[in-house]
Design a protein around this motif. Structure first.
Motif, short mmCIF file in Angstrom:
data_model
loop_
_atom_site.label_atom_id
_atom_site.label_comp_id
_atom_site.label_asym_id
_atom_site.label_seq_id
_atom_site.Cartn_x
_atom_site.Cartn_y
_atom_site.Cartn_z
N PRO A 79 0.77 -1.28 -0.31
CA PRO A 79 0.26 -0.16 -0.14
C PRO A 79 0.88 1.26 0.16
O PRO A 79 0.41 2.31 -0.22
CB PRO A 79 -0.72 -0.14 1.34
N GLU A 80 2.22 0.89 0.12
CA GLU A 80 3.03 2.30 0.19
C GLU A 80 4.42 1.53 -0.45
O GLU A 80 4.79 0.51 -0.21
CB GLU A 80 3.49 2.99 1.34
N THR A 81 5.19 2.39 -1.22
CA THR A 81 6.42 1.95 -1.50
C THR A 81 7.50 1.86 -0.40
O THR A 81 8.44 1.13 -0.46
CB THR A 81 7.07 2.73 -2.88
N PHE B 167 -1.12 0.00 -4.01
CA PHE B 167 -2.52 -0.42 -4.11
C PHE B 167 -3.14 -0.35 -2.81
O PHE B 167 -2.66 -0.64 -1.86
CB PHE B 167 -2.47 -1.86 -4.52
N ARG B 168 -4.39 0.39 -2.77
CA ARG B 168 -5.13 0.57 -1.73
C ARG B 168 -6.62 0.32 -1.97
O ARG B 168 -7.16 0.98 -2.97
CB ARG B 168 -4.89 2.01 -0.95
N ASN B 169 -7.25 -0.52 -1.23
CA ASN B 169 -8.81 -0.55 -1.30
C ASN B 169 -9.44 0.42 -0.84
O ASN B 169 -10.03 0.08 0.03
CB ASN B 169 -8.93 -2.07 -0.84
N GLU B 170 -9.28 1.53 -1.56
CA GLU B 170 -10.04 2.70 -1.02
C GLU B 170 -11.59 2.40 -0.93
O GLU B 170 -12.27 1.92 -2.04
CB GLU B 170 -9.64 3.94 -1.99
N ILE B 171 -12.36 2.88 0.00
CA ILE B 171 -13.73 2.97 0.19
C ILE B 171 -14.45 3.81 -0.91
O ILE B 171 -15.40 3.46 -1.44
CB ILE B 171 -14.33 3.20 1.76
N ARG C 79 -7.97 10.07 -6.32
CA ARG C 79 -7.90 8.87 -5.42
C ARG C 79 -8.24 7.61 -6.10
O ARG C 79 -9.48 7.47 -6.57
CB ARG C 79 -8.86 8.96 -4.26
N THR C 80 -7.58 6.83 -6.54
CA THR C 80 -7.61 5.35 -7.07
C THR C 80 -7.26 4.18 -6.31
O THR C 80 -6.51 4.74 -5.31
CB THR C 80 -7.19 5.43 -8.48
N ARG C 81 -7.69 2.87 -6.80
CA ARG C 81 -6.96 1.96 -5.80
C ARG C 81 -5.63 1.31 -6.28
O ARG C 81 -5.15 0.71 -5.74
CB ARG C 81 -8.20 1.03 -6.09
N MET D 36 5.93 8.33 -5.44
CA MET D 36 7.25 8.66 -5.55
C MET D 36 7.77 8.93 -4.21
O MET D 36 7.20 10.00 -3.54
CB MET D 36 7.34 9.78 -6.53
N GLU D 37 8.46 8.08 -3.73
CA GLU D 37 8.98 8.30 -1.99
C GLU D 37 10.06 8.46 -1.99
O GLU D 37 10.96 7.39 -2.44
CB GLU D 37 8.14 6.91 -1.42
N MET D 38 10.82 9.07 -0.92
CA MET D 38 12.28 9.01 -0.49
C MET D 38 12.28 8.78 1.07
O MET D 38 11.50 9.51 1.73
CB MET D 38 12.93 10.17 -1.05
N ASP E 15 -6.43 20.22 -1.37
CA ASP E 15 -6.22 19.07 -1.08
C ASP E 15 -4.71 18.29 -1.44
O ASP E 15 -3.96 19.03 -2.00
CB ASP E 15 -7.17 17.91 -2.08
N GLU E 16 -4.48 17.12 -0.80
CA GLU E 16 -3.04 16.64 -0.67
C GLU E 16 -2.48 16.36 -2.01
O GLU E 16 -3.02 15.30 -2.67
CB GLU E 16 -3.22 15.53 0.28
N LEU E 17 -1.13 16.79 -2.23
CA LEU E 17 -0.63 16.27 -3.26
C LEU E 17 0.73 15.12 -2.72
O LEU E 17 0.92 14.28 -3.41
CB LEU E 17 0.38 17.39 -3.88
N1 GAP Z 1 4.54 6.28 2.67
C1 GAP Z 1 3.82 7.42 2.99
C2 GAP Z 1 2.33 7.32 2.26
O1 GAP Z 1 1.95 6.60 1.78
P1 GAP Z 1 0.17 8.75 1.96
O2 GAP Z 1 0.11 10.36 2.32
O3 GAP Z 1 -0.65 7.68 2.40
O4 GAP Z 1 1.93 8.47 2.76
C3 GAP Z 1 1.51 9.58 -0.24
O5 GAP Z 1 0.52 8.76 0.49
C4 GAP Z 1 1.03 10.19 -1.48
O6 GAP Z 1 0.53 8.95 -2.33
C5 GAP Z 1 -0.17 10.96 -1.23
O7 GAP Z 1 0.20 12.21 -1.03
C6 GAP Z 1 -0.96 11.03 -2.54
O8 GAP Z 1 -0.32 11.86 -3.56
C7 GAP Z 1 -0.64 9.65 -3.08
N2 GAP Z 1 -1.88 8.54 -2.91
C8 GAP Z 1 -2.14 8.09 -1.72
N3 GAP Z 1 -3.24 7.18 -1.74
C9 GAP Z 1 -3.43 7.40 -3.11
C10 GAP Z 1 -4.58 7.16 -3.76
N4 GAP Z 1 -5.60 6.25 -3.41
N5 GAP Z 1 -4.71 7.39 -5.23
C11 GAP Z 1 -3.96 8.16 -5.87
N6 GAP Z 1 -2.88 8.68 -5.13
C12 GAP Z 1 -2.44 8.41 -3.86
#
Ligand code: GAP
Length: 445
Positions: free
Chosen positions: A150-152, A182-186, A194-196, A201-203, A266-268
């Motif tokens: 669900p996160e890199t 991948f996230r099973n977003e409600i 917001r997609t599943r 891009m993480e560091m 909203d969050e980027l």
């Molecule tokens: N490792 C920390 C982490 O994953 P997060 O805020 O949950 O933090 C980081 O996610 C970024 O990933 C978000 O700011 C957003 O840009 C992107 N992101 C998270 N969930 C997303 C989703 N369902 N669809 C598109 N982008 C998403």
């Protein structure tokens, strides 16, 4: 104060994305597939440019960050240790009256259903884990369970020791990664916001614990500046610190880079101080030591981690929204007024840098047009288009955000010169083919 966003902007951008080949609904011939999208011939270039620019600034132009490409499929042990199996949940409520489902934490009023306006109609909140689970191998069941990440980020934590031993980096240093999560977003929605299935891009920046605050401030500034450098107006961006209740289970401080979307701020991207939480959790669960011995200080410590975490797909959407413009212009070559839509992308983000447009399909223009294309293609991503009147072809390139159009006409056969047309000013210059690269290079570099 930034100007209020145009309420029609969202639909205009979504329509343009479909019409011009940026983004298509996934599995469209089967009626589409639940907030899932495919990036078309132009969208794939936009997305690649977003990722390339991120990599360039986070890895290529630095000496203290290295890259990684970790696996998407991962064993439950990683997510047990990271806390995601327990904590990566959204509170889910159902309206007993209209049967719609909502995320409790996203409701304006937790007692009123925003769909049917019934009061007090929600069920008790259930905690719904967002991770996708599947099975490795032919037998489904306990022991074969694996998760789509669900996160890199966790790929970087579990490789901390490998990278430390092989890269000759020492804290402060970072590991960067771009890839699908991948996230099973409600409640997926707002197009690709917001997609599943999405790209991150993480560091992870590993620092001595007493320097964490300093690096947190540093990365908040750096990351905000990255969007501005690539053409998003400063008044469309802001940094917002999370309050205590909003913090993720691993974070001691987080600030979001926010963009003014048509529906509001909203969050980027999130920049978090993850402390030593992840390394300690993985060290404890795996039995491997994940600390660092600093020979200069003669001290051993578990590094703290500052994490700038952005979404590539979400950022591509912000660049589209920020670049969209409409204006009244004189019809090129005729003087009558018409409106044009133009994506004013920064050159580095624009999908195509140059479009090569022979004025007609006549065979005698094809040879110089191919010569020009062959000259430009090794340097720039080019489009080639020989259909329709030239004015309509310029409009199409404006909607793709192509900074320069190069037109080959019948005079080219005599003077070996072409017309270079600028997307933003629509000014046209006559340039010799032999001087074309030198003409474009300073504009596109
Ligand atoms: N490792 C920390 C982490 O994953 P997060 O805020 O949950 O933090 C980081 O996610 C970024 O990933 C978000 O700011 C957003 O840009 C992107 N992101 C998270 N969930 C997303 C989703 N369902 N669809 C598109 N982008 C998403």
């Amino acid at each position: 104060m930034p100007p209020a966003p145009d309420p029609t902007l969202f639909d205009k951008v979504v329509n343009l994305c479909k019409r011009r080949g940026f983004v298509f609904p996934s599995a469209e011939i089967y009626g589409g597939f639940r907030s899932t999208y495919d990036y078309g011939p132009v969208g794939v270039l936009l997305l690649r440019n977003v990722k390339e620019e991120w990599w360039r600034s986070m890895v290529q132009l630095r000496h203290d960050v290295v890259g990684l490409d970790a696996a998407i499929l991962s064993p439950p042990a990683i997510w047990e240790a990271s806390g995601h199996l327990q904590n990566f949940t959204d509170p889910l409520v159902d309206c007993r009256k209209c049967r719609e489902r909502f995320r409790l934490d996203k409701l304006d009023d937790p007692n009123e259903c925003p769909n049917c306006h019934a009061k007090g109609s929600f069920t008790e909140a259930r905690h719904f884990n967002l991770m996708f689970k599947t099975y490795a191998g032919p037998v489904e069941g306990t022991g074969a369970e694996v998760y789509l990440r669900p996160e890199t980020a966790q790929g970087m934590f579990v490789n901390f020791k490998n990278v430390l031993e092989t890269s000759r980096k020492r804290p402060p240093f970072g590991i960067a990664q771009i890839g699908k999560s991948f996230r099973n977003e409600i409640t997926p929605g707002n197009f690709v916001f917001r997609t599943r299935e999405f790209e991150q891009m993480e560091m992870e920046y590993f620092v001595p614990p007493d320097e964490a605050e300093k690096w947190y401030e540093y990365w908040c500034d750096e990351r905000l500046r990255w969007y501005v450098d690539l053409g998003i107006r400063e008044d469309q961006l802001r940094l917002r610190a999370h309050d205590e209740e909003e913090l993720s289970h691993y974070s001691s401080a987080t600030s979001d880079v926010e963009f003014l979307f048509p529906w509001g701020w909203d969050e980027l991207e999130g920049i978090a101080n993850r402390t030593d939480y992840d390394l300690r959790q993985h060290a404890q669960a795996s039995g491997e030591s994940l600390d660092y011995f600093d020979p200069a200080l003669g001290e051993r410590y578990v590094p703290y981690v500052i994490e700038p975490a952005a979404g590539a797909t979400r950022t591509a959407m912000a660049f589209l929204m920020a670049a969209y413009d409409e204006e009244e212009v004189a019809r090129e070559g005729q003087g009558q007024g018409e409106s044009r839509t133009v994506l004013r992308f920064h050159h580095r983000i624009a999908p195509y840098k140059v479009a090569v447009l022979p004025l007609s399909r006549k065979p005698e223009l094809q040879e110089p047009a191919n010569e020009v294309l062959g000259l430009l293609q090794p340097h720039y991503m080019c489009d080639y288009d020989e259909t329709q009147a030239i004015g309509r072809r310029y409009r199409r390139q404006d909607e793709l955000g192509t900074p320069y159009c190069v037109t080959i006409d019948f005079d080219t056969l005599d003077d070996r010169a072409v017309t270079v047309r600028d997307r933003d000013s629509m000014a046209q210059d006559r340039v010799q083919i032999d001087a074309l690269l030198d003409h474009l290079e300073p504009k596109l570099s």
